[in-house]
Write an enzyme that holds these catalytic residues in place. Structure first.
Site, PDB file in Angstrom:
ATOM      1  CG  ASP A  14      -1.818   1.206   1.811  1.00 30.86           C
ATOM      2  OD1 ASP A  14      -1.703   2.536   0.259  1.00 30.86           O
ATOM      3  OD2 ASP A  14      -2.537   1.220   2.945  1.00 30.86           O
ATOM      4  CE  LYS A  75      -2.080   7.191  -3.539  1.00 30.66           C
ATOM      5  NZ  LYS A  75      -2.263   6.041  -2.137  1.00 30.66           N
ATOM      6  CD  GLU A 152      -5.355   4.137  -2.116  1.00 28.02           C
ATOM      7  OE1 GLU A 152      -5.918   4.270  -1.794  1.00 28.02           O
ATOM      8  OE2 GLU A 152      -4.602   4.434  -2.889  1.00 28.02           O
ATOM      9  CG  ASP A 174      -9.145   4.315   0.488  1.00 24.62           C
ATOM     10  OD1 ASP A 174      -9.039   4.863   1.160  1.00 24.62           O
ATOM     11  OD2 ASP A 174      -8.838   4.230  -0.131  1.00 24.62           O
TER      12      ASP A 174
END
Length: 592
Positions: A14, A75, A152, A174
């Site tokens: 992850d 990210k 994810e 999420d």
């Protein structure tokens, strides 16, 4: 290290905005690797005083004191082509992410006692093609073959429900440090199927920190008289860390006091920060972001044709879901309490581990059926709102299509004696192609100069693979001429030469100067004779076109053969590539 490389090992990663984790398979079950009792590796990269690369908590600890040598939240820049400075040099987001991936890989190496070369990596469901490609490139730079990229929310569903019996419908909410996704997932007899997804690539805990940071800066300006506080980079780094701590504390307390000594001076007199924030005020500031997330929840439910009352479970994923307001709003909107019993910070890594086990051939009691969160298409002369328009968006693969997806449409030239067509590839939902994201272009030249009286035209085929990467094929029916390839000029895509240079640079900084290029994909692929490579490419293209119409049992076998065939070519295993192509062609013989 206790052992050498083991090509059968696959790890699940992850790669998060704020924190990252890695899972391995032990005893047929995924386990998140812990070191010194910590499963979480902060997604921070820096250079210490000696110029050595540091990753994780050590880098986060120096962020306030040395922001010019520390990179956070990389990210959010994946796929952007932006360079970030760390010390005196500039780095691509892929290179910074590769340092994080290297640290996670070595953590897994130590846990397993051998060198790992393959990984499943998760990405937000709403990551674009360029962002997914950048993630794959980061893995390659780090020395990992990325065997699969999965969403994810899908990974989270796998961690909760991979062994569940019967039919269940889940909503996965999420909310991480930098991105937000919501997915509606159905699990039936071990098959995990994503029905719909929605989200926002620029919504997450970083934005919530920014709300508190803004309040802090306003206080410094209006109450302490520090007019230039926002221009002080070191002070802003300190305040940003204080804002994050305040946000976390407000999850468990009704108010928080922020205190920082020596934040500046006025007329030679030192100023110290002592300021209080209530949870109620923070939640009031937060509401516009919460409303945006609820709009995405509504969109996902509508796209999936699922009512809130039909949901069996609502899952909370990502550290930002610990904010009490998030759970309470979802409970009000969906009329059920959301679940967070699997650690929201770890469930995505566990799900990546489940998928890694599946890729290794282990019985993990789940089969993944993922979807694309975007529509892919091209432009053509047509109509827009009843008026002639040269840039009408023509969808080929629509949002929420199951992966892998292949669609073909016929297009026609506009003018007599037209010799070329500029094929634009767009990603988005607007009927005006120019308002969508252009991710690539192909020039098809040397066309049959006389318009085809029988209307044979040009066939455009878009194929979206299991990693969400787009392949384009165009063929002129009258002559059989064709062009094919992955999307060209997609933002963030790197050449083989650039990837090789990045690998060497990252390895040298990591202390591996002169080491083997881990993936060695380019060299291995070059060992495959050109005629074999062309034949393989043709078989793969035929298989992609035949997938939709193939029976379920053939489709699964074809997908496996296609993946194995790509791996064999990438790794230079010529004999095995020829054998696998023969098996694939045998199935196609009966389908075509």
């Amino acid at each position: 290290m206790a052992g050498g490389a083991n090509d059968s090992d696959i790890i699940g990663i992850d790669l998060g905005t704020t924190n990252s984790e890695v899972a391995i398979i032990e005893g047929g079950k995924p386990t998140v690797v812990r070191e010194d009792g910590e499963a979480i590796l902060p997604s921070c990269v820096g250079l210490d005083d000696a110029g050595t690369v540091i990753v994780g908590q050590q880098a986060r600890n120096q962020a306030a004191a040395a922001p010019e040598r520390t990179v956070l939240s990389i990210k959010r820049l994946m796929g952007s082509g932006t360079q970030v400075r760390m010390g005196t040099d500039a780095y691509s987001p892929q290179e910074i992410s590769a340092f994080i991936l290297k640290a996670l890989k070595e953590r897994a190496d130590r846990a397993l006692g051998r060198d790992v070369r393959k990984a499943v990596i998760t990405v937000p469901a709403y990551f674009t093609d360029a962002q997914r490609q950048s993630t794959r490139e980061a893995g390659e730079i780090a020395g990992l073959t990325v065997v699969r990229i999965i969403n994810e929310p899908t990974a989270a569903a796998l961690s909760y429900e991979s062994g569940a019996a019967g039919s269940r419908t889940l909503l996965v909410y999420d909310l991480g440090g930098g991105t937000f996704d919501v997915s509606v997932v159905r699990i039936e007899e071990g098959v995990v199927e994503v029905l719909a997804t929605a989200g926002d690539n620029q919504l997450g805990g970083d934005d919530f920190d920014a709300l508190i940071l803004e309040r802090l800066n306003t206080h410094l300006e209006t109450e302490l008289g520090l007019e230039h506080a926002r221009e002080d980079r070191l002070l802003q780094a300190r305040l940003r860390q204080a804002a994050e701590r305040a946000k976390i504390e407000l999850s468990d307390r009704p108010w928080v006091r922020v205190e920082e000594d020596h934040v500046g001076s006025v007329d030679g007199e030192a100023r110290h920060l002592a300021w209080e924030l209530s949870r109620a005020d923070f939640e009031r500031d937060l509401q516009p972001f919460v409303d945006r997330s609820l709009q995405a929840v509504t969109t996902a439910l509508q796209d999936a044709a699922v009512r809130p009352s039909q949901l069996d479970r609502v899952l909370l994923v990502g550290g930002s879901t610990r904010i009490p307001r998030i759970a309470s709003v979802l409970a009000e909107r969906l009329a059920q309490e959301p679940h967070g019993e699997v650690d929201p910070d770890l469930c995505v890594a566990l799900g990546a581990g489940v998928q890694a086990g599946i890729e290794m051939g282990q019985d993990m009691q789940a089969v993944l059926v993922d979807i694309t969160p975007y529509t892919f298409g091209t432009r053509a002369a047509g109509e827009l709102y009843g008026e002639p328009y040269a840039h009408q968006f023509v969808p080929l693969i629509r949002r929420n299509s199951k992966l892998p997806a292949t669609r073909t449409e016929v297009f026609y030239t506009v003018f007599e004696d037209q010799e070329e067509v500029d094929i634009k590839v767009y990603q988005g939902e607007d009927p005006d192609a120019l308002k969508n994201v252009e991710i690539g272009t192909f020039l098809f030249s040397g066309l049959n100069r006389h318009r085809d009286a029988h209307g044979q035209g040009l066939l455009f085929t878009y194929s979206l693979d299991l990693d969400g990467l787009l392949h384009v094929h165009a063929r002129e029916r009258a002559t059989g001429r064709e062009i094919r390839g992955v999307v060209e000029n997609a933002l963030g895509r790197s050449t083989d030469e650039a990837l090789g240079a990045a690998r060497e640079r990252v390895s040298a900084l990591w202390g591996e100067a002169g080491g083997e290029s881990p993936a060695a994909a380019g060299d291995a692929a070059a060992a495959v004779p050109a005629d074999v490579a062309r034949a393989v490419e043709e078989s793969l293209a035929r298989a992609e076109s035949a997938l939709d119409a193939a029976p379920a049992e053939d489709r699964e076998e074809m997908i496996d053969l296609m993946e194995d065939l790509r791996d064999a070519v990438r790794e230079g295993r010529v004999d095995q590539a020829s054998e696998l192509r023969g098996k694939l062609d045998e199935i196609l013989f009966y389908l075509e």
